[in-house]
Design an enzyme around this catalytic site. Structure first.
Site: not given
Length: 202
Positions: A78-80
């Site tokens: 995951a990444d934001q």
């Protein structure tokens, strides 16, 4: 008996406390393993400019990096990313950079792009990006300083120098988007994928 039905352990390629909390609260047993990748290097080499595409690329790379060493397991990456117009924000290096980011964000609208990817045996089998639209209230220098004093070093762990699950909530006047996206993991589409693959019991 837990909800996980996979033959191998579920792995989260992250040590993010928020992401771990979201998976645990959803009743999933998992192992958290940090993905050892050069995020800035990958981003620069890709020449991508879209915050959405950059977030998805990094989520994929994290999942694949951990998956390569754990055959049989489903690995969640995951990444934001945070975008103010076309400008992409990174995690602040310290208080001065955190203050500069907050000055730019105060009184303005920005977007949080939360990307998730699942790898199995080194291949991406699922990906999704969700967007939250955030409006930060106008604040004085004194208010920003008071926030940074109270938040301490935690501001360097999040893009935009705020954690909405904590003191960062005081900075906002309007939020559009689901709670999971804001915390950095599009949980509903992820659970739908795991369910479709009969990897969870509910």
């Amino acid at each position: 008996m837990g909800l996980w039905r996979g033959k191998s352990p579920l792995i989260l390629a992250s040590q993010s406390s928020a992401r771990k909390m979201l998976l645990a609260n959803a009743g999933l047993e998992f192992i958290a393993i940090t993905a050892d990748i050069d995020e800035r290097g990958i981003q620069a080499a890709s020449k991508l400019s879209s915050p959405r595409d950059i977030g998805l690329l990094l989520a994929r790379e994290k999942a694949k990096a951990v998956s390569a060493n754990h055959p049989g397991s489903h690995v969640i990456g995951a990444d934001q990313t945070l975008a103010l117009g076309e400008r992409l924000f990174n995690k602040p290096a310290g208080r001065a950079q955190a203050m500069a980011q907050l000055r730019d964000l105060a009184g303005n609208y920005h977007e949080l792009n939360s990307a998730v990817a699942v790898a199995h045996d080194g291949k991406i089998v699922f990906e999704d990006v969700s967007v939250a639209r955030m409006t930060m209230r106008q604040m004085s220098e004194a208010e920003l300083s008071a926030y940074l004093d109270a938040a301490g070093d935690a501001v360097t762990t999040s893009v935009g120098a705020y954690q909405l699950e904590g003191l960062g909530i005081h900075l906002f006047e309007r939020i559009e988007g689901d709670h999971f996206t804001i915390l950095g993991l599009p949980l509903l589409p992820l659970l739908a994928f795991l369910r479709s693959e009969q990897l969870i019991a509910v």
